[in-house]
Design a protein around this motif. Sequence first.
Motif, PDB file in Angstrom:
ATOM      1  N   VAL A 129      -6.383  -4.383  -0.152  1.00 29.14           N
ATOM      2  CA  VAL A 129      -7.792  -4.682  -0.369  1.00 29.14           C
ATOM      3  C   VAL A 129      -8.115  -4.375  -1.814  1.00 29.14           C
ATOM      4  CG1 VAL A 129     -10.148  -4.064   0.244  1.00 29.14           C
ATOM      5  CG2 VAL A 129      -8.404  -4.199   2.022  1.00 29.14           C
TER       6      VAL A 129
ATOM      7  N   HIS B  56      -6.469 -11.418  -1.500  1.00 23.59           N
ATOM      8  CA  HIS B  56      -5.077 -10.984  -1.586  1.00 23.59           C
ATOM      9  C   HIS B  56      -4.156 -11.906  -0.796  1.00 23.59           C
ATOM     10  CE1 HIS B  56      -5.087  -7.184  -3.868  1.00 23.59           C
ATOM     11  NE2 HIS B  56      -6.353  -7.191  -3.550  1.00 23.59           N
ATOM     12  N   LYS B  57      -4.638 -12.415   0.313  1.00 21.92           N
ATOM     13  CA  LYS B  57      -3.831 -13.359   1.087  1.00 21.92           C
ATOM     14  C   LYS B  57      -3.540 -14.610   0.263  1.00 21.92           C
ATOM     15  CE  LYS B  57      -3.905 -16.086   5.366  1.00 21.92           C
ATOM     16  NZ  LYS B  57      -4.702 -16.444   6.579  1.00 21.92           N
TER      17      LYS B  57
ATOM     18  N   LEU C 134     -15.363  -6.871   2.661  1.00 21.43           N
ATOM     19  CA  LEU C 134     -14.001  -6.442   2.964  1.00 21.43           C
ATOM     20  C   LEU C 134     -13.127  -7.628   3.341  1.00 21.43           C
ATOM     21  CD1 LEU C 134     -12.403  -3.754   3.181  1.00 21.43           C
ATOM     22  CD2 LEU C 134     -12.927  -3.772   5.625  1.00 21.43           C
ATOM     23  N   GLU C 135     -13.663  -8.524   4.170  1.00 17.17           N
ATOM     24  CA  GLU C 135     -12.899  -9.706   4.566  1.00 17.17           C
ATOM     25  C   GLU C 135     -12.645 -10.615   3.368  1.00 17.17           C
ATOM     26  OE1 GLU C 135     -11.353 -10.350   7.428  1.00 17.17           O
ATOM     27  OE2 GLU C 135     -11.964  -8.295   7.886  1.00 17.17           O
TER      28      GLU C 135
ATOM     29  N   ARG D  75      -9.744  -9.148   1.476  1.00 15.89           N
ATOM     30  CA  ARG D  75      -8.473  -9.420   2.162  1.00 15.89           C
ATOM     31  C   ARG D  75      -8.047 -10.875   1.963  1.00 15.89           C
ATOM     32  NH1 ARG D  75     -10.373  -5.916   6.830  1.00 15.89           N
ATOM     33  NH2 ARG D  75      -9.238  -3.965   6.577  1.00 15.89           N
TER      34      ARG D  75
ATOM     35  N   GLU E 102      -1.501  -5.738   3.625  1.00 20.22           N
ATOM     36  CA  GLU E 102      -2.929  -5.910   3.864  1.00 20.22           C
ATOM     37  C   GLU E 102      -3.703  -5.178   2.782  1.00 20.22           C
ATOM     38  OE1 GLU E 102      -4.702  -7.629   6.107  1.00 20.22           O
ATOM     39  OE2 GLU E 102      -2.850  -8.567   6.761  1.00 20.22           O
TER      40      GLU E 102
ATOM     41  N   ASP F 290       0.811  -1.217   0.000  1.00 21.72           N
ATOM     42  CA  ASP F 290       0.000   0.000   0.000  1.00 21.72           C
ATOM     43  C   ASP F 290       0.845   1.268   0.000  1.00 21.72           C
ATOM     44  OD1 ASP F 290      -2.277  -1.473  -0.059  1.00 21.72           O
ATOM     45  OD2 ASP F 290      -2.859  -1.121   2.024  1.00 21.72           O
TER      46      ASP F 290
END
Length: 211
Positions: free
Chosen positions: A119, A146-147, A139-140, A143, A117, A59
């Motif tokens: 998004v 991306h994880k 949102l979760e 995340r 982290e 980011d």
Amino acid sequence: MPPSASLPAALSSPLGPEPKATARPGGGEPQAVVPPFEAVYEEHFDLVFRNVRRLGVPDALVDDAVQEVFLVVYRRLGQFEGRSSLKTWICSIVTRVASDHRRALRRKSPHACGKAEAVDVDTVVDERAEGPHEHTVRLEGARLLHKLLDELEFDKRTVLVLAELEGMTAPEIADALGENVNTMYARLRAARRDFDQAVARERARDTWRLR
């Protein structure tokens, strides 16, 4: 949400040439109409912003990476020959810039890549447009995406992002990456397999945590 797509000061003047046809080498009919840089910037800002993040640029470096992409576009737009779509051409620049940023970061801190982290801005809707529960779930999910992408090798991550999230075909991805199309088909199959395995591992971890 992504920042405003207003031109950064470094690129705001001049805005580049007016639309013009690019001549074929050796004469003949022109190949493509090159739009002015300002129009390219406004139309493709979101594409660039979301994909430098999807390709693992942290980011803190996203704004720099986005500006670097458009600096390359600004310098090379007059050389665009229309052999691929403008989107494909810009995606080729995005992948190179993202790769360079990750490589530079890895030299400074070997464990830095893959820990952001980030998004996915395309999957996150303004909380005011939906209920707080739906917003949290979305949102979760972003995340988690991306994880899981962080678990892939960069080459596989790139082809998966371009195919599954940008909807590009294997020939388009091959053009963007300068690779053989059969190589892209094979890499995409491997990327999907590795991503599915990452999903399975994540589900197994969730099951273990719930015991």
